[in-house]
Design a protein around this motif. Structure first.
Motif, PDB file in Angstrom:
ATOM      1  N   UNK A  91     -27.122  -7.841 -48.682  1.00  0.00           N
ATOM      2  CA  UNK A  91     -26.516  -9.157 -48.874  1.00  0.00           C
ATOM      3  C   UNK A  91     -25.298  -9.391 -47.992  1.00  0.00           C
ATOM      4  N   UNK A  92     -24.611  -8.323 -47.607  1.00  0.00           N
ATOM      5  CA  UNK A  92     -23.380  -8.493 -46.839  1.00  0.00           C
ATOM      6  C   UNK A  92     -23.615  -8.517 -45.327  1.00  0.00           C
ATOM      7  N   UNK A  93     -24.863  -8.528 -44.895  1.00  0.00           N
ATOM      8  CA  UNK A  93     -25.161  -8.582 -43.469  1.00  0.00           C
ATOM      9  C   UNK A  93     -25.493 -10.014 -43.072  1.00  0.00           C
ATOM     10  N   UNK A  94     -25.431 -10.330 -41.779  1.00  0.00           N
ATOM     11  CA  UNK A  94     -25.781 -11.687 -41.347  1.00  0.00           C
ATOM     12  C   UNK A  94     -27.170 -12.069 -41.867  1.00  0.00           C
ATOM     13  N   UNK A  95     -27.260 -13.254 -42.428  1.00  0.00           N
ATOM     14  CA  UNK A  95     -28.517 -13.713 -43.003  1.00  0.00           C
ATOM     15  C   UNK A  95     -28.631 -13.379 -44.476  1.00  0.00           C
ATOM     16  N   UNK A  96     -27.763 -12.491 -44.960  1.00  0.00           N
ATOM     17  CA  UNK A  96     -27.766 -12.118 -46.373  1.00  0.00           C
ATOM     18  C   UNK A  96     -27.037 -13.167 -47.193  1.00  0.00           C
ATOM     19  N   UNK A  97     -26.808 -12.831 -48.423  1.00  0.00           N
ATOM     20  CA  UNK A  97     -26.144 -13.763 -49.330  1.00  0.00           C
ATOM     21  C   UNK A  97     -24.879 -13.112 -49.891  1.00  0.00           C
ATOM     22  N   UNK A  98     -23.765 -13.164 -49.142  1.00  0.00           N
ATOM     23  CA  UNK A  98     -22.539 -12.481 -49.559  1.00  0.00           C
ATOM     24  C   UNK A  98     -22.045 -12.889 -50.944  1.00  0.00           C
ATOM     25  N   UNK A 101     -22.618 -10.459 -53.854  1.00  0.00           N
ATOM     26  CA  UNK A 101     -21.943  -9.167 -53.914  1.00  0.00           C
ATOM     27  C   UNK A 101     -20.491  -9.366 -54.356  1.00  0.00           C
ATOM     28  N   UNK A 102     -20.156  -8.760 -55.467  1.00  0.00           N
ATOM     29  CA  UNK A 102     -18.780  -8.897 -55.955  1.00  0.00           C
ATOM     30  C   UNK A 102     -17.864  -7.802 -55.424  1.00  0.00           C
ATOM     31  N   UNK A 103     -18.368  -6.957 -54.548  1.00  0.00           N
ATOM     32  CA  UNK A 103     -17.577  -5.849 -53.989  1.00  0.00           C
ATOM     33  C   UNK A 103     -17.196  -6.080 -52.519  1.00  0.00           C
ATOM     34  N   UNK A 104     -17.365  -7.290 -52.042  1.00  0.00           N
ATOM     35  CA  UNK A 104     -17.119  -7.582 -50.625  1.00  0.00           C
ATOM     36  C   UNK A 104     -15.727  -7.137 -50.155  1.00  0.00           C
ATOM     37  N   UNK A 105     -14.733  -7.303 -50.997  1.00  0.00           N
ATOM     38  CA  UNK A 105     -13.357  -6.992 -50.588  1.00  0.00           C
ATOM     39  C   UNK A 105     -13.039  -5.500 -50.621  1.00  0.00           C
ATOM     40  N   UNK A 106     -13.820  -4.712 -51.340  1.00  0.00           N
ATOM     41  CA  UNK A 106     -13.498  -3.291 -51.500  1.00  0.00           C
ATOM     42  C   UNK A 106     -14.605  -2.346 -51.045  1.00  0.00           C
TER      43      UNK A 106
END
Length: 147
Positions: A91-98, A101-106
């Motif tokens: 989800x955190x890669x281009x084309x994914x759905x950031x 993901x609730x862990x993006x910052x950590x």
């Protein structure tokens, strides 16, 4: 990321079209027979490829399909995106759905997934249909090989 049958068959069929087409239309039934793929399934695949502007249909008794652009101008990435939609690893890669993901910052692994995604995209966007056919021929995997 798992490429579906649609993506694999589509890519294989386009390589067949490059190899045998040589500027003349190739009937879908001929591609289906050579590749051992159901013609009705290929009709669905080629409808998506046509919608994406990668192939053109030629009507008539000598009709079939031709590439919309030269083989060296069509990338594997274009073909797979037309057939599979966005190609994402996480989800955190281009084309994914950031937003999912609730862990993006950590997240300590996010840079890895982004780097891997970028490398895969680099290969997909730099490999053309012509490259596939040439590579297949040089490794003895082409239709005319004796293996």
């Amino acid at each position: 990321m798992l490429i579906s049958t649609k993506g694999r068959y589509g890519l294989r069929s386009l390589a067949d079209l490059v190899y045998y087409g040589q500027k003349k239309p190739v009937p879908l039934r001929v591609i289906a027979e050579r590749q051992g793929i159901s013609e009705s399934y290929l009709e669905q695949v080629f409808a998506l490829l046509r919608k994406a502007g990668l192939v053109n249909a030629v009507r008539g008794s000598y009709g079939g399909y031709v590439l919309a652009r030269p083989a060296h101008q069509i990338t594997v990435g274009e073909v797979l995106k037309a057939l599979e939609g966005p190609l994402t690893l996480a989800n955190c890669t281009p084309g994914g759905s950031p937003a999912e993901c609730d862990k993006m910052d950590t997240c300590l692994t996010m840079p890895f997934w982004q780097e891997l995604s970028a490398k895969i995209d680099e290969v997909l966007s730099s490999t053309t249909l012509q490259d596939l056919v040439k590579k297949g021929q040089t490794t003895g995997k082409g239709p005319d090989s004796k293996s």
